[in-house]
Design a protein around this motif. Structure first.
Motif, PDB file in Angstrom:
ATOM      1  N   ILE A 104       6.744 -11.818  14.535  1.00 27.00           N
ATOM      2  CA  ILE A 104       7.618 -11.121  15.480  1.00 27.00           C
ATOM      3  C   ILE A 104       7.630  -9.637  15.132  1.00 27.00           C
ATOM      4  O   ILE A 104       7.847  -9.261  13.976  1.00 27.00           O
ATOM      5  CB  ILE A 104       9.054 -11.681  15.404  1.00 27.00           C
ATOM      6  CG1 ILE A 104       9.044 -13.209  15.539  1.00 27.00           C
ATOM      7  CG2 ILE A 104       9.939 -11.048  16.472  1.00 27.00           C
ATOM      8  CD1 ILE A 104      10.342 -13.860  15.085  1.00 27.00           C
ATOM      9  N   ASN A 105       7.400  -8.795  16.119  1.00 29.90           N
ATOM     10  CA  ASN A 105       7.354  -7.359  15.842  1.00 29.90           C
ATOM     11  C   ASN A 105       8.090  -6.604  16.941  1.00 29.90           C
ATOM     12  O   ASN A 105       7.738  -6.693  18.112  1.00 29.90           O
ATOM     13  CB  ASN A 105       5.908  -6.865  15.767  1.00 29.90           C
ATOM     14  CG  ASN A 105       5.825  -5.425  15.283  1.00 29.90           C
ATOM     15  OD1 ASN A 105       6.027  -5.161  14.103  1.00 29.90           O
ATOM     16  ND2 ASN A 105       5.547  -4.489  16.178  1.00 29.90           N
ATOM     17  N   GLY A 106       9.118  -5.835  16.547  1.00 29.64           N
ATOM     18  CA  GLY A 106       9.911  -5.132  17.537  1.00 29.64           C
ATOM     19  C   GLY A 106       9.531  -3.686  17.744  1.00 29.64           C
ATOM     20  O   GLY A 106       9.969  -3.065  18.709  1.00 29.64           O
ATOM     21  N   GLU A 123      21.661 -17.141  11.580  1.00 26.36           N
ATOM     22  CA  GLU A 123      21.869 -17.841  10.320  1.00 26.36           C
ATOM     23  C   GLU A 123      20.669 -17.490   9.435  1.00 26.36           C
ATOM     24  O   GLU A 123      19.691 -16.925   9.931  1.00 26.36           O
ATOM     25  CB  GLU A 123      21.944 -19.357  10.540  1.00 26.36           C
ATOM     26  CG  GLU A 123      23.037 -19.824  11.474  1.00 26.36           C
ATOM     27  CD  GLU A 123      22.902 -21.304  11.802  1.00 26.36           C
ATOM     28  OE1 GLU A 123      22.062 -21.992  11.149  1.00 26.36           O
ATOM     29  OE2 GLU A 123      23.613 -21.783  12.707  1.00 26.36           O
ATOM     30  N   PRO A 124      20.688 -17.845   8.158  1.00 35.81           N
ATOM     31  CA  PRO A 124      19.543 -17.505   7.304  1.00 35.81           C
ATOM     32  C   PRO A 124      18.200 -18.028   7.815  1.00 35.81           C
ATOM     33  O   PRO A 124      17.167 -17.410   7.542  1.00 35.81           O
ATOM     34  CB  PRO A 124      19.914 -18.121   5.955  1.00 35.81           C
ATOM     35  CG  PRO A 124      21.400 -18.060   5.942  1.00 35.81           C
ATOM     36  CD  PRO A 124      21.820 -18.352   7.353  1.00 35.81           C
ATOM     37  N   THR A 125      18.193 -19.149   8.522  1.00 35.92           N
ATOM     38  CA  THR A 125      16.922 -19.687   9.026  1.00 35.92           C
ATOM     39  C   THR A 125      16.915 -19.821  10.541  1.00 35.92           C
ATOM     40  O   THR A 125      16.074 -20.522  11.096  1.00 35.92           O
ATOM     41  CB  THR A 125      16.635 -21.056   8.391  1.00 35.92           C
ATOM     42  OG1 THR A 125      17.716 -21.952   8.674  1.00 35.92           O
ATOM     43  CG2 THR A 125      16.421 -20.927   6.896  1.00 35.92           C
ATOM     44  N   LEU A 126      17.830 -19.136  11.231  1.00 40.10           N
ATOM     45  CA  LEU A 126      17.866 -19.166  12.697  1.00 40.10           C
ATOM     46  C   LEU A 126      17.820 -17.740  13.225  1.00 40.10           C
ATOM     47  O   LEU A 126      18.685 -16.915  12.896  1.00 40.10           O
ATOM     48  CB  LEU A 126      19.127 -19.868  13.196  1.00 40.10           C
ATOM     49  CG  LEU A 126      19.281 -19.957  14.730  1.00 40.10           C
ATOM     50  CD1 LEU A 126      18.133 -20.755  15.350  1.00 40.10           C
ATOM     51  CD2 LEU A 126      20.634 -20.558  15.091  1.00 40.10           C
ATOM     52  N   LEU A 127      16.812 -17.457  14.046  1.00 37.20           N
ATOM     53  CA  LEU A 127      16.615 -16.121  14.597  1.00 37.20           C
ATOM     54  C   LEU A 127      16.809 -16.136  16.106  1.00 37.20           C
ATOM     55  O   LEU A 127      16.414 -17.096  16.786  1.00 37.20           O
ATOM     56  CB  LEU A 127      15.211 -15.610  14.285  1.00 37.20           C
ATOM     57  CG  LEU A 127      14.791 -15.510  12.822  1.00 37.20           C
ATOM     58  CD1 LEU A 127      13.328 -15.115  12.724  1.00 37.20           C
ATOM     59  CD2 LEU A 127      15.667 -14.507  12.082  1.00 37.20           C
ATOM     60  N   VAL A 148      11.987 -17.532   6.219  1.00 33.50           N
ATOM     61  CA  VAL A 148      11.825 -16.286   6.968  1.00 33.50           C
ATOM     62  C   VAL A 148      11.368 -15.183   6.022  1.00 33.50           C
ATOM     63  O   VAL A 148      11.866 -15.084   4.892  1.00 33.50           O
ATOM     64  CB  VAL A 148      13.143 -15.863   7.647  1.00 33.50           C
ATOM     65  CG1 VAL A 148      12.966 -14.547   8.397  1.00 33.50           C
ATOM     66  CG2 VAL A 148      13.644 -16.957   8.598  1.00 33.50           C
ATOM     67  N   VAL A 149      10.419 -14.367   6.485  1.00 35.70           N
ATOM     68  CA  VAL A 149       9.970 -13.191   5.737  1.00 35.70           C
ATOM     69  C   VAL A 149      10.384 -11.947   6.518  1.00 35.70           C
ATOM     70  O   VAL A 149      10.023 -11.791   7.685  1.00 35.70           O
ATOM     71  CB  VAL A 149       8.447 -13.198   5.526  1.00 35.70           C
ATOM     72  CG1 VAL A 149       8.013 -11.907   4.843  1.00 35.70           C
ATOM     73  CG2 VAL A 149       8.023 -14.408   4.704  1.00 35.70           C
ATOM     74  N   ILE A 150      11.134 -11.072   5.856  1.00 38.60           N
ATOM     75  CA  ILE A 150      11.530  -9.789   6.447  1.00 38.60           C
ATOM     76  C   ILE A 150      10.527  -8.731   5.986  1.00 38.60           C
ATOM     77  O   ILE A 150      10.417  -8.448   4.796  1.00 38.60           O
ATOM     78  CB  ILE A 150      12.944  -9.382   5.996  1.00 38.60           C
ATOM     79  CG1 ILE A 150      13.961 -10.469   6.359  1.00 38.60           C
ATOM     80  CG2 ILE A 150      13.339  -8.042   6.606  1.00 38.60           C
ATOM     81  CD1 ILE A 150      15.313 -10.266   5.694  1.00 38.60           C
ATOM     82  N   ALA A 151       9.799  -8.150   6.940  1.00 34.18           N
ATOM     83  CA  ALA A 151       8.795  -7.135   6.598  1.00 34.18           C
ATOM     84  C   ALA A 151       8.790  -6.060   7.672  1.00 34.18           C
ATOM     85  O   ALA A 151       7.762  -5.740   8.265  1.00 34.18           O
ATOM     86  CB  ALA A 151       7.427  -7.785   6.461  1.00 34.18           C
ATOM     87  N   THR A 152       9.963  -5.487   7.930  1.00 35.41           N
ATOM     88  CA  THR A 152      10.146  -4.590   9.068  1.00 35.41           C
ATOM     89  C   THR A 152       9.845  -3.129   8.771  1.00 35.41           C
ATOM     90  O   THR A 152       9.971  -2.274   9.656  1.00 35.41           O
ATOM     91  CB  THR A 152      11.592  -4.710   9.585  1.00 35.41           C
ATOM     92  OG1 THR A 152      12.511  -4.628   8.487  1.00 35.41           O
ATOM     93  CG2 THR A 152      11.802  -6.041  10.292  1.00 35.41           C
ATOM     94  N   GLY A 153       9.454  -2.810   7.548  1.00 36.24           N
ATOM     95  CA  GLY A 153       9.022  -1.456   7.239  1.00 36.24           C
ATOM     96  C   GLY A 153      10.159  -0.451   7.148  1.00 36.24           C
ATOM     97  O   GLY A 153      11.332  -0.803   6.972  1.00 36.24           O
ATOM     98  N   LEU A 199      18.495  -6.309  12.667  1.00 35.16           N
ATOM     99  CA  LEU A 199      18.350  -7.608  12.010  1.00 35.16           C
ATOM    100  C   LEU A 199      19.653  -8.389  11.825  1.00 35.16           C
ATOM    101  O   LEU A 199      19.602  -9.602  11.593  1.00 35.16           O
ATOM    102  CB  LEU A 199      17.690  -7.414  10.631  1.00 35.16           C
ATOM    103  CG  LEU A 199      16.231  -6.989  10.645  1.00 35.16           C
ATOM    104  CD1 LEU A 199      15.743  -6.758   9.210  1.00 35.16           C
ATOM    105  CD2 LEU A 199      15.365  -8.031  11.337  1.00 35.16           C
ATOM    106  N   ALA A 200      20.814  -7.726  11.891  1.00 35.89           N
ATOM    107  CA  ALA A 200      22.098  -8.388  11.643  1.00 35.89           C
ATOM    108  C   ALA A 200      22.082  -9.126  10.305  1.00 35.89           C
ATOM    109  O   ALA A 200      22.381 -10.318  10.207  1.00 35.89           O
ATOM    110  CB  ALA A 200      22.433  -9.360  12.776  1.00 35.89           C
TER     111      ALA A 200
END
Length: 472
Positions: free
Chosen positions: A34-36, A122-126, A142-147, A275-276
């Motif tokens: 997923i990329n915003g 939630e931690p595993t719900l996007l 989940v991997v957070i890699a939003t830069g 990201l909340a």
């Protein structure tokens, strides 16, 4: 609302995110990327690659100022078309971005690559997207890699496009006549010197007393002395900016300058606004980031991992790739395996290169550390190149002779830094390094000389000849 389930959800398609995706694929797990923001890595779009393209143009044009002493006529007649130069930088930038996209997301189906913003419920719900287009994804991990994005103080944003960052500089068709560079770390120093060499009147400001993140006072003093020969530096005082007609006025203490534009390079902030992260249910620090382990990349005790520039720690491409691999490995396998991080390596591509490797000078105990030093002025190869400027300092353990770190400003530093970094990671001693071959005449002889200086100060000595191991 219907939920979709995957093994791994990765937020962000930059270097860290793509590395995490590769691990999920390798493990045979289902995933979604997923990329915003803009697709393509920060390095290719607005970082390493366009900056190096600009540096190369600037260095090649600047070289004309030295050609006369070699008997090369006509060098003063060389001219520079800024519009063509910027088009060249942009063309190279676009080539690098296209290569990244072609080899990553361009051909990915829509169910695997979603171009939209995600937020945690939630931690595993996007939740991805909003309104009628919102969809939900339940992930095993989940991997957070939003830069990250350039930091611009709120008070400066009102100046609009008069404030440049790396996100906007490389989009210019022409360059301003004058620029103040606020922040003289790697980005500010590289681009400030390049702009100066391309004909822009540059003035540098930094609230720190040193530049380029240097910690060794000897190397720092040499770097400041060399950079000040190209454009003025005002250090140790924070800069203020105010409107000044059609331009801006930058003031730091008693120093002030009026310029057309300001290049703001005071740091980067994590891209976490969408990201909340409060939904993770763990404490967030002052930057809004959750706690995480730098060897597992796990966030607290959650099935959530974080990697790349968003962490704010090692904002360098190869580190982002490593973090993405660690995060992706653990997320895809349901593990929390810790991995050893590589020896720190920092390279500033200004001229001369400024480099730092391994442990930093201010973190070492002077009582147990031997320092070896060489100035580049007498180094034969550097003298022939007309680049015999700067100093190199290596740090070794006095007792066992192990090489622990280095800082330098000098020619071909990008290569010397790699050599030293590899040696530190292999745990080699100063004596062992001196038994490796050094050709003549090469820049590496500067490293050899610094090692000899350190060797005289360590307790661990080689048997027989220093340079040659005796046969058994």
């Amino acid at each position: 609302m219907q939920e979709r389930t995957v093994d791994v959800a990765i937020i962000g398609s930059g270097t860290a995110g793509l590395s995490a995706m590769a691990q999920a694929r390798k493990a045979g797990k289902s995933f979604v990327l997923i990329n915003g923001g803009e697709p393509g890595t920060t390095c290719a779009r607005v970082g390493c690659m366009p900056s190096k393209a600009m540096i190369q143009v600037a260095e090649d044009y600047h070289r004309r100022t030295h050609l006369g002493k070699y008997g090369i006529d006509g060098h003063e007649a060389m001219t520079l078309d800024i519009t063509e130069a910027m088009e060249h930088v942009q063309d190279l930038r676009d080539t690098f971005v296209d290569r990244v996209l072609t080899n990553s997301t361009d051909d990915m189906p829509e169910d695997l690559f979603i171009q939209d913003y995600a937020r945690f419920l939630e931690p595993t719900l996007l939740a991805v997207g909003s309104g009628e287009d919102e969809r939900r994804i339940r992930a095993g991990a989940v991997v957070i890699a939003t830069g990250s994005t350039p930091l611009v103080p709120a008070a400066w944003r009102s100046f609009g496009d008069k404030i440049l960052t790396t996100d906007t500089l490389f989009e210019l068709e022409d360059l301003p006549a004058s620029v103040a560079v606020v922040g003289l770390g790697t980005i500010g120093l590289e681009l400030g010197q390049s702009l100066h060499r391309l004909g822009v009147k540059v003035t540098g400001f930094d609230q720190q007393a040193r530049i380029a993140g240097l910690r060794d006072p000897v190397v720092s003093d040499a770097a400041i002395a060399l950079m000040q020969k190209e454009f003025p530096l005002h250090l140790g005082v924070a800069a203020d900016i105010e409107a000044d007609g059609d331009g801006l006025r930058v003031r730091a203490g008693e120093h002030a300058v009026s310029v057309e534009r300001v290049l703001c390079s005071i740091g980067r902030v994590p891209n976490i606004g969408h990201l909340a992260l409060e939904s993770l249910g763990v404490p967030l620090d002052a930057r809004g980031l959750p706690p995480f382990d730098a060897n597992t990349m796990q966030v607290a005790d959650l099935p959530v991992f974080i990697a790349g520039d968003v962490t704010g720690q090692r904002q360098i491409l190869h580190e982002a790739g490593d973090e993405g691999k660690i995060a992706g490995f653990n997320a895809a396998r349901g593990e929390r395996r810790a991995f050893r991080r590589k020896t720190p390596l920092h390279i500033n591509f200004c001229d001369p290169n400024i480099c730092a490797v391994g442990e930093r000078f201010d973190a070492l105990d002077p009582a147990t550390t031997a320092v070896g030093e060489i100035k580049f002025a007498p180094v034969g190869r550097a003298l022939i190149m007309g680049k015999n400027r700067g100093v190199l300092r290596v740090y070794a353990d006095k007792a066992d002779g192990r090489l622990r770190g280095m800082e330098m400003i000098g020619p071909k530093g990008e290569h010397l830094a790699h050599l030293v970094c590899w040696c530190i990671q292999q745990g080699l001693t100063v004596g062992e390094l001196l038994r490796l071959p050094f050709y003549h005449p090469v820049i590496e002889e500067a490293l050899q000389a610094a090692l000899y200086d350190a060797y005289a100060k360590v307790d661990a000595k080689n048997e027989g000849l220093t340079e040659l191991a005796p046969l058994p």
